[in-house]
Design a protein around this motif. Structure first.
Motif: not given
Ligand SMILES: NC(=O)c1ccc[n+]([C@@H]2O[C@H](COP(=O)([O-])OP(=O)(O)OC[C@H]3O[C@@H](n4cnc5c(N)ncnc54)[C@H](O)[C@@H]3O)[C@@H](O)[C@H]2O)c1
Length: 261
Positions: A92, A97, A102, A149, A153
């Motif tokens: 990340d 990013t 990603w 990121v 997630s």
């Protein structure tokens, strides 16, 4: 009710320090545990956590490897009752990013959870006690500077858990997630030079318990969630965060008196 004797669990990412607490908790409750990870050294170390803990090298982003993991587990223990999706990456770089990172991170953290459960599904469906626990985080609910990121997630996993719970309920499979706060882990061990006291002091202002958690404490919550004691629990996200998520922006210090200081 929390006895897992005779049940077989797969723990992805089971080679790392935090996961060792989870593997131990499941093994102590009587489960046979397959540690699935790309880290051979940590996986072999996990085998010492119980008589029926075995390491199978598996890359959760590789469908062939996931199929081998499921086949290897069934070969060894005769079925699968429990899946703990713990494997993750911290890849990340926030706003910077690139697309490739990603996709790589979302593949490890989110998509692989689906693929492992899909591959294990025939065996989970055949189990009388099927349960899945997905590892999310306090990061699913708050912004953390420089991170785009990982929190996205983890938020996706909270949602995914609800979808899994809904559509797998007819197969008798319960699905929940667990959201740890700061937990003593490999990265903390490395960054602090093994200094638990310092790590606790950094974590104290934003955990009601005044310290980081232990993998074993998170493992106890996981063992409960996959046991019959949690037979009425599905589609839920369980905080195992030392009260991190109970805190608001005021923290745990009296703010109102500051008006008259
Ligand atoms: N450490 C914390 O304070 C904390 C807080 C909240 C949530 N969590 C969650 O707990 C879990 C463990 O966190 P950690 O800090 O111990 O992470 P970690 O990076 O130390 O461990 C992740 C594990 O996943 C494995 N892994 C990565 N990619 C894989 C792949 N493709 N196939 C198989 N295995 C793979 C790694 O080898 C490693 O053993 C994660 O899901 C994390 O999001 C951790």
């Amino acid at each position: 009710m929390t006895d897992l004797t005779g049940r077989t669990a797969i723990v992805t990412g089971g080679a790392t320090l935090l996961a060792h607490g989870v593997v131990s908790a499941l093994a102590r409750a009587g489960a046979r545990v397959v540690v699935a990870d790309i880290d051979e050294e940590g996986g072999r170390a996990a085998e010492k956590l119980g008589d029926e803990v075995v390491f199978l090298r598996a890359d959760v982003t590789d469908d062939g490897s996931v199929a081998d993991l499921v086949a290897g587990t069934v070969d060894r223990f005769g079925g699968i009752d429990i899946v703990v999706n713990l494997a993750a990456t911290y890849l990340d770089d926030g706003f910077a990013t690139p697309r490739g990172d990603w996709l790589k991170a979302l593949d490890v953290n989110v998509v692989s959870m689906v693929e492992v459960v899909r591959a294990a599904h025939p065996h989970l469906r055949a189990s009388e006690h099927a349960a899945v626990v997905n590892f999310t985080s306090i990061s699913s609910k708050v912004a953390q500077t420089g991170r785009w990121v990982y929190p996205a997630s983890k938020a996706a996993i909270v949602s995914l858990t609800r979808s899994m719970a809904m559509d797998l309920a007819p197969d008798g499979i319960r699905v929940n997630s667990v959201s740890p706060g700061w937990t003593w882990s490999k990265i903390m061990d490395e960054l602090s030079g093994g200094n638990r006291e310092k790590t606790d002091a950094v974590a104290a202002p934003f955990h009601l318990t005044g310290r980081v958690g232990d993998g074993a404490e998170v493992g106890a919550v996981v063992a409960f969630l996959v046991s019959d004691a949690a037979s009425v629990v599905t589609g839920a996200d369980w905080a195992a965060d030392g009260g991190y998520s109970a805190l608001g922006p005021e923290g745990a210090v009296p703010a109102i008196p500051q008006l008259s200081e």
